[in-house]
Motif scaffolding. Structure first.
Motif, PDB file in Angstrom:
ATOM      1  N   PRO A 145      99.209  44.515  20.242  1.00  0.00           N
ATOM      2  CA  PRO A 145      98.310  45.668  20.109  1.00  0.00           C
ATOM      3  C   PRO A 145      98.553  46.697  21.194  1.00  0.00           C
ATOM      4  O   PRO A 145      99.084  46.397  22.272  1.00  0.00           O
ATOM      5  CB  PRO A 145      96.915  45.040  20.228  1.00  0.00           C
ATOM      6  N   LEU A 146      98.151  47.940  20.911  1.00  0.00           N
ATOM      7  CA  LEU A 146      98.263  49.045  21.851  1.00  0.00           C
ATOM      8  C   LEU A 146      96.865  49.370  22.366  1.00  0.00           C
ATOM      9  O   LEU A 146      95.972  49.716  21.587  1.00  0.00           O
ATOM     10  CB  LEU A 146      98.877  50.275  21.181  1.00  0.00           C
ATOM     11  N   SER A 151      92.464  58.755  29.269  1.00  0.00           N
ATOM     12  CA  SER A 151      93.231  59.992  29.372  1.00  0.00           C
ATOM     13  C   SER A 151      94.036  60.262  28.107  1.00  0.00           C
ATOM     14  O   SER A 151      94.158  61.410  27.674  1.00  0.00           O
ATOM     15  CB  SER A 151      94.165  59.933  30.585  1.00  0.00           C
ATOM     16  N   VAL A 152      94.582  59.229  27.500  1.00  0.00           N
ATOM     17  CA  VAL A 152      95.419  59.438  26.318  1.00  0.00           C
ATOM     18  C   VAL A 152      94.564  59.777  25.096  1.00  0.00           C
ATOM     19  O   VAL A 152      95.010  60.480  24.191  1.00  0.00           O
ATOM     20  CB  VAL A 152      96.285  58.191  26.072  1.00  0.00           C
ATOM     21  N   LEU A 245      99.780  48.936  27.218  1.00  0.00           N
ATOM     22  CA  LEU A 245      98.852  49.971  27.644  1.00  0.00           C
ATOM     23  C   LEU A 245      99.443  51.347  27.353  1.00  0.00           C
ATOM     24  O   LEU A 245     100.581  51.640  27.740  1.00  0.00           O
ATOM     25  CB  LEU A 245      98.555  49.831  29.147  1.00  0.00           C
ATOM     26  N   VAL A 246      98.683  52.193  26.678  1.00  0.00           N
ATOM     27  CA  VAL A 246      99.101  53.556  26.359  1.00  0.00           C
ATOM     28  C   VAL A 246      98.297  54.497  27.248  1.00  0.00           C
ATOM     29  O   VAL A 246      97.063  54.520  27.170  1.00  0.00           O
ATOM     30  CB  VAL A 246      98.858  53.884  24.871  1.00  0.00           C
ATOM     31  N   THR A 247      98.973  55.268  28.088  1.00  0.00           N
ATOM     32  CA  THR A 247      98.281  56.106  29.056  1.00  0.00           C
ATOM     33  C   THR A 247      99.105  57.336  29.374  1.00  0.00           C
ATOM     34  O   THR A 247     100.300  57.408  29.069  1.00  0.00           O
ATOM     35  CB  THR A 247      97.994  55.311  30.340  1.00  0.00           C
ATOM     36  N   ASN A 265     104.002  55.500  28.105  1.00  0.00           N
ATOM     37  CA  ASN A 265     103.535  56.767  28.648  1.00  0.00           C
ATOM     38  C   ASN A 265     103.818  57.869  27.629  1.00  0.00           C
ATOM     39  O   ASN A 265     104.969  58.086  27.234  1.00  0.00           O
ATOM     40  CB  ASN A 265     104.233  57.067  29.977  1.00  0.00           C
ATOM     41  N   ILE A 266     102.761  58.535  27.197  1.00  0.00           N
ATOM     42  CA  ILE A 266     102.915  59.579  26.184  1.00  0.00           C
ATOM     43  C   ILE A 266     103.783  60.714  26.699  1.00  0.00           C
ATOM     44  O   ILE A 266     104.547  61.327  25.934  1.00  0.00           O
ATOM     45  CB  ILE A 266     101.536  60.102  25.744  1.00  0.00           C
TER      46      ILE A 266
END
Length: 364
Positions: A145-146, A151-152, A245-247, A265-266
């Motif tokens: 999972p993400l 912030s994202v 982790l998506v940030t 990281n986006i």
């Protein structure tokens, strides 16, 4: 959740079947109506009590048939161990006959099996079974999972990326991240309030999408209390669920990597999608402002990439053609360095007239 409802239904059916069999045997033995009514009420009260205890237990998401069988095995073992205890208590206090005693044993076994199965199914299988000198750790199967950072979500690009079907894994928003978004949306600062409301709108957009799956997870991160910083909770939560982790937070990115958590990281993803520029290529850019060094001008591409141009300080508000010398790409952004060739720009272009004049003179 459907599997858990299935377990509840089986439990109710088993209890009703045992109750009917007990009532049939008791009626054949000539038991009075009052005693039969007491037994029915007692059985129903115990059944509803067990379901209420299971229902009020803090819920944790897990749907696994293997976990249900594991819980059933634990329930059978506990029931087998408790059976001699029930016999001893019966001899000392209850003095029940053989038929009610068997009924009590079956009811106790069904209740214990139901509680053990429901608790195992509703508990994340993140435990490590420790044997002396041997440690068996859980192996994750399927898509990881993400986990979305605050912030994202506020940034909003995750919604557009999800619409491209780039992410197949489910998106998880921890409950404490949602609470932080609501706290920012209720802030007295106008800027923070705007950012918080934007984050809530983006989250609503993600949940209404039919392409990506978004879950709000109430599982508390292990080893953290309610006053722990959100960044620490995110790292612990992601590590606990074996997710990614998506940030957009640069510092959180580094801390998560030090803790052994995979990070998306986006900004890195956006930079990777930008056009690659090679030294020597020509590009057109509008100079917006002077640079830090003498003779430098600064411009921006349509995607926001900063372009630092040598010999272009006097070309502010002009669109010029430059030669790329190098580029720098980091998590904080992307920069392109170029050079404006003044001599090449001021050199007159040939339009064919000088050659025509020389040809006319030769003819004369």
């Amino acid at each position: 959740m459907l599997f858990l409802m299935f377990i509840r239904a089986i439990f109710v059916v088993v209890v009703i079947a045992l109750l009917l069999l007990s009532l049939k045997a008791s009626s054949e033995d000539g038991m009075s109506i009052g005693m039969l009514s007491w037994r029915v009420g007692y059985t129903l009260a115990v059944t509803f009590f067990v379901i209420a205890v299971e229902w009020l237990t803090p819920k944790k998401a897990l749907k696994s048939v293997a976990a249900a069988f594991f819980g059933l095995l634990i329930g059978v073992l506990i029931s087998w161990a408790m059976s001699p205890v029930l016999l001893m208590l019966n001899d000392l206090y209850f003095q029940m006959s053989e038929e009610p005693l068997k009924m009590s044993q079956w009811l106790m076994g069904a209740c214990i099996c139901y509680l053990s199965m429901s608790l195992v199914v509703r508990t994340k299988d993140d435990k490590r079974f420790i044997v002396p000198y041997v440690e068996f750790s859980r192996q994750t199967k399927g898509l990881r999972p993400l986990v979305l950072d605050t912030s994202v979500i506020i940034d909003g690009r995750i919604a557009d990326i999800s619409e491209t079907k780039l992410f197949d894994a489910p998106l998880i928003v921890p409950r404490f991240v949602l609470n932080e978004l609501q706290l920012i949306a209720d802030s007295g600062d106008k800027m923070k309030r705007t950012r918080g409301r934007r984050g809530l709108d983006m989250l609503n957009k993600l949940q209404s999408s039919t392409i990506v799956e978004v879950d709000i997870d109430d599982t508390p991160p292990p080893g953290m209390d309610i006053n722990s910083p959100v960044d620490q909770k995110l790292v612990a939560f992601t590590k606990n669920c074996d997710g990614r982790l998506v940030t957009n937070d640069f510092n959180l990115n580094k801390v998560a990597q030090l803790r052994g958590v995979d990070v998306i990281n986006i900004n890195d993803l956006a930079n990777a999608m930008k056009t690659v520029t090679l030294p020597g290529e020509m590009m057109t850019v509008k100079i917006i402002k002077p640079g830090d060094s003498p003779q430098q001008g600064v411009g921006y591409l349509d995607d926001g990439t900063m372009v630092v141009v040598e010999n272009a300080r006097d070309k502010i508000n002009q669109t010029i053609e430059i030669s790329v010398t190098s580029s720098l790409q980091t998590s904080a952004g992307r920069m392109i360095f170029g050079k404006f060739e003044k001599m090449a720009a001021n050199k007159p272009r040939s339009n064919g007239r000088p050659e025509k004049k020389k040809y006319d003179q030769k003819q004369n």
